[in-house]
Design an enzyme around this catalytic site. Structure first.
Site, PDB file in Angstrom:
ATOM      1  N   ASP A 309       6.808  -9.378  -4.724  1.00 21.97           N
ATOM      2  CA  ASP A 309       6.837  -8.208  -3.870  1.00 21.97           C
ATOM      3  C   ASP A 309       6.412  -8.669  -2.479  1.00 21.97           C
ATOM      4  OD1 ASP A 309       7.050  -5.421  -3.538  1.00 21.97           O
ATOM      5  OD2 ASP A 309       4.871  -5.272  -3.529  1.00 21.97           O
ATOM      6  N   ASP A 503       1.416  -6.227  -5.834  1.00 20.54           N
ATOM      7  CA  ASP A 503       0.052  -5.806  -5.514  1.00 20.54           C
ATOM      8  C   ASP A 503      -0.336  -4.529  -6.249  1.00 20.54           C
ATOM      9  OD1 ASP A 503       1.694  -4.103  -4.189  1.00 20.54           O
ATOM     10  OD2 ASP A 503       0.543  -4.093  -2.331  1.00 20.54           O
ATOM     11  N   ASP A 507       4.335  -0.646  -7.917  1.00 25.38           N
ATOM     12  CA  ASP A 507       5.147  -1.525  -8.760  1.00 25.38           C
ATOM     13  C   ASP A 507       4.601  -1.761 -10.170  1.00 25.38           C
ATOM     14  OD1 ASP A 507       3.197  -3.214  -7.836  1.00 25.38           O
ATOM     15  OD2 ASP A 507       4.516  -4.179  -6.367  1.00 25.38           O
TER      16      ASP A 507
HETATM   17  P1  ADP Z   1       6.960  -2.850  -0.747  1.00 24.86           P
HETATM   18  O1  ADP Z   1       8.159  -2.828  -1.642  1.00 24.86           O
HETATM   19  O2  ADP Z   1       7.172  -3.762   0.426  1.00 24.86           O
HETATM   20  O3  ADP Z   1       5.677  -3.139  -1.449  1.00 24.86           O
HETATM   21  P2  ADP Z   1       6.670   0.068  -0.762  1.00 24.86           P
HETATM   22  O4  ADP Z   1       7.563   0.264  -1.951  1.00 24.86           O
HETATM   23  O5  ADP Z   1       5.244   0.424  -0.921  1.00 24.86           O
HETATM   24  O6  ADP Z   1       6.811  -1.378  -0.111  1.00 24.86           O
HETATM   25  O7  ADP Z   1       7.258   0.898   0.459  1.00 24.86           O
HETATM   26  C1  ADP Z   1       8.548   0.610   0.941  1.00 24.86           C
HETATM   27  C2  ADP Z   1       8.783   1.217   2.284  1.00 24.86           C
HETATM   28  O8  ADP Z   1       8.679   2.628   2.194  1.00 24.86           O
HETATM   29  C3  ADP Z   1       7.777   0.803   3.330  1.00 24.86           C
HETATM   30  O9  ADP Z   1       8.157  -0.399   3.954  1.00 24.86           O
HETATM   31  C4  ADP Z   1       7.846   1.979   4.293  1.00 24.86           C
HETATM   32  O10 ADP Z   1       8.938   1.803   5.177  1.00 24.86           O
HETATM   33  C5  ADP Z   1       8.131   3.155   3.388  1.00 24.86           C
HETATM   34  N1  ADP Z   1       6.922   3.903   3.051  1.00 24.86           N
HETATM   35  C6  ADP Z   1       6.323   3.990   1.851  1.00 24.86           C
HETATM   36  N2  ADP Z   1       5.233   4.777   1.890  1.00 24.86           N
HETATM   37  C7  ADP Z   1       5.120   5.180   3.170  1.00 24.86           C
HETATM   38  C8  ADP Z   1       4.173   6.019   3.872  1.00 24.86           C
HETATM   39  N3  ADP Z   1       3.109   6.565   3.268  1.00 24.86           N
HETATM   40  N4  ADP Z   1       4.384   6.217   5.185  1.00 24.86           N
HETATM   41  C9  ADP Z   1       5.434   5.651   5.810  1.00 24.86           C
HETATM   42  N5  ADP Z   1       6.338   4.886   5.225  1.00 24.86           N
HETATM   43  C10 ADP Z   1       6.199   4.632   3.914  1.00 24.86           C
HETATM   44 MG    MG Z   2       4.168  -2.897  -2.791  1.00 22.01          MG
END
Ligand code: ADP
Ligand code: MG
Length: 606
Positions: A309, A503, A507
């Site tokens: 991730d 993390d 996920d």
């Molecule tokens: P990753 O797959 O990189 O761990 P996440 O699945 O947690 O990331 O989130 C993916 C994307 O969704 C982030 O890069 C962001 O653009 C958007 N996102 C998720 N949660 C939020 C939030 N609380 N505020 C703004 N954007 C968010």
């Molecule tokens: Mg993540």
């Protein structure tokens, strides 16, 4: 052991006294009863339970057989050696179990509950959330909590394997199992004992023994077949040659058959192999790597694909607002305020960075329509207006046109009542040792390195290029990640394993689905600790190659023991069948191999 010692004394008398006939038999029988009565009783008890072919049975038959052919001293000697061997084996096993237990000795004994002016020692189990405890210098933190006064430096080695102390002060959280090195701390307890990190870890390590590695179950199955096979071979050996070979005596062949019985004991394998895995798990946990079972420790050896991730795993997961763009209707401060209020309830690292940039307390109204879309963003009301905040995917889905151009950082768009207002760019840093950890994994035989993320294409490709990642998937929702991992697992070659490292934010399902789910920076993330198979107690990616090294060492030790034990037994069996080994040598070989194998296993811990 007292009886066995008495048996040994009688045995020596028997060898030295010039007695013959019935008195000699009686003397050796008495020595036998003292030295081996316990083994005979255990054999009888197990037979009545339906377990026939165990080591007690083998020793009993072999020694009674020795008496039957008139070799009284051999009969007693085998029992004596066997008992002494068992004793040393137990000693070694207990010692290594104790040292694993002591390295996991993070269970707190007491907590100082603050009451009025003073404090009182109580059991940590009796303390509930919100109560205040006092932690004196040198004491172990009993429960997870937040510091409300004082500052100190913490020894976190028991949980993280990290030798550098961690400085903490008011507002920081501390975990049960840390050791307070200097200051006097007041801590508000945030988790009851049963849910605190310490008791979860202890639970994990205790349960880990129950999940058997394939090699372990193989040995158990092997012993089930091997022992009866040797017993029947011994039977044929005793009966057939004297019947069919001219001049062969019953005495010779029964004696050779008895050697078979003594050597056939599989104890060296049955004891040393689980101990090897147990030691590997213990050694890993001492380095801040929790492996939830021997099966996962073994699977790490066959890992050829790692899926990582991005946010919080390859990157620090600590964002910083780097730019605010507005199309002019709102000022930058107004846009930031709207964003901060919208993000006030979110624990996503992006939300935390926006709140930090805003820097003022937010009046977080409780909006019943508030919705956080995992992997996309948030929908809520601010000042009575509808606010949408999140990534490009979310805005495309809602058909809201974005302005302000492309960026190769993470962009958080903001719309009020369906109209685009601007965006906030946030930056995350790649972990300093991510590149090194990835190239180490490659040199250890991991052939595919893949990155998954919910972030946008530009950021993703920049990070991938910097780290030399083979393949990326971006703009994913949490559920898409499961699909991709499943597909990769279907297409991977037989026997190869796929690991996913994340993390734990959004996920947990992928962690559970992968062959080996590895949770990063799990300190505190409950879902990740539950779902993962391997938990790295620090965010440190270097722990990944280290986990692989421990897995390899454990496998090497386990196979050394298997080869050594079977090799020596094979040789003694051949010598025995050919009449070149005595029962004394056979029991020496058996007991010696078991003790050496057990001692070898304890190396897995180091
Ligand atoms: P990753 O797959 O990189 O761990 P996440 O699945 O947690 O990331 O989130 C993916 C994307 O969704 C982030 O890069 C962001 O653009 C958007 N996102 C998720 N949660 C939020 C939030 N609380 N505020 C703004 N954007 C968010
Ligand atoms: Mg993540």
């Amino acid at each position: 052991m007292k009886y066995v010692a008495a048996g040994a004394v009688l045995f020596i008398f028997g060898l030295m006294l010039p007695i013959e006939g019935i008195p000699r038999l009686l003397l050796f029988l008495a020595a036998y009863a003292l030295a081996g009565g316990e083994v005979v009783l255990r054999a009888l008890r197990n037979i009545s339970r339906g377990q026939i072919f165990d080591e007690n049975f083998l020793m009993t038959v072999a020694t009674i057989g020795a008496f039957a052919i008139g070799e009284y001293p051999e009969g007693v000697a085998v029992m004596l050696f066997y008992q002494v061997g068992e004793y040393f084996q137990d000693l070694a096993v207990n010692k290594s179990r104790r040292s694993i237990a002591s390295l996991m000795d993070i269970r707190p004994d007491y907590a100082n509950l603050i009451e009025g002016e003073g404090s009182r020692r109580v059991e940590p189990q009796t303390i509930s959330i919100g109560e205040d405890i006092l932690i004196k210098p040198g004491e172990r933190v009993p429960l997870d909590g937040i510091i409300t006064s004082g500052s100190s430096s913490m020894d976190t080695a028991a949980l993280t394997g990290e030798s550098l102390p961690r400085d903490v002060t008011v507002g920081d959280s501390v975990l049960g199992g840390f050791v307070n090195r200097q200051g006097l701390l007041k801590v508000k307890v945030s988790k009851p004992y049963g849910e605190s990190t310490v008791s979860r870890i202890l639970q994990l390590v205790e349960d880990a023994g129950a999940r058997k590695a394939p090699t372990e179950s193989f040995i158990t199955r092997f012993a089930k077949v091997y022992t009866p096979a040797v017993v029947f071979t011994a039977l044929f050996l005793a009966v057939l040659p004297p019947l069919f070979i001219e001049g062969a005596s019953f005495y010779d062949w029964v004696y050779r058959a008895l050697i078979f019985l003594v050597v056939s004991c599989p104890c060296a394998l049955v004891i040393s192999i689980p101990l090897g895995f147990f030691g590997g798990i213990g050694g890993a946990s001492r380095n801040g790597i929790l492996v939830k079972g021997g099966n996962y420790l073994e699977a790490l050896n066959y890992m050829d694909t790692i899926v990582l991730d991005k946010t919080g795993t390859l990157t620090e997961g600590k964002f910083k607002v780097s730019e605010i763009y507005t199309n002019g209707r709102l000022t930058k401060e107004e846009l930031l305020r709207v964003a901060a209020i919208a993000e006030a309830h979110s624990s996503h690292p992006i939300a935390l960075s926006i709140l930090e940039a805003y820097g003022k307390p937010v009046e977080n109204g409780s909006d019943p329509g508030h919705k956080e879309h995992a992997g996309l963003g948030i929908e809520t009301t601010v000042d009575g207006a509808n606010v949408l905040i999140g990534n490009d995917a979310l805005f495309n889905k809602r058909g809201i046109l974005m302005e302000g151009g492309n960026s190769d950082s993470t962009v958080v768009n903001i719309a009020v009542d369906g109209k685009y207002e601007g965006h906030i760019t946030v930056e995350d840093r790649i972990k300093s040792n991510a590149g090194k950890a990835i190239s180490e994994l490659r040199s250890m035989g991991v052939s595919q390195v893949i990155m998954l993320t919910g972030d946008n294409k530009n950021t993703t490709e920049r990070v991938a290029a910097e780290l030399g990642i083979d393949k990326v998937y971006y703009e994913l929702l949490p559920q898409d990640k499961v699909g991709i991992v499943e597909e990769l697992m279907e297409n991977s070659s037989n026997g190869k394993k796929l690991a996913f490292a994340g993390d734990g934010i959004n996920d947990a399902p992928v962690l559970a689905r992968a062959d080996i789910g590895i949770a990063m920076g799990a300190m505190g993330s409950d879902a990740a600790i539950e779902a993962a198979d391997v938990v790295l107690m620090t965010d440190d990616l270097e722990k990944l190659p280290q986990a692989l090294r421990i897995a390899r060492k454990t496998r090497r030790i386990v196979w050394q023991n298997i080869a050594f034990a079977l090799g020596v037994k094979g040789i003694v069996l051949l010598l025995g069948a050919g009449g070149l080994a005595t029962m004394w040598e056979a029991v020496f070989a058996d007991v010696g191999v078991a003790i050496i194998a057990v001692l070898n296993s304890t190396r897995a811990m180091k």
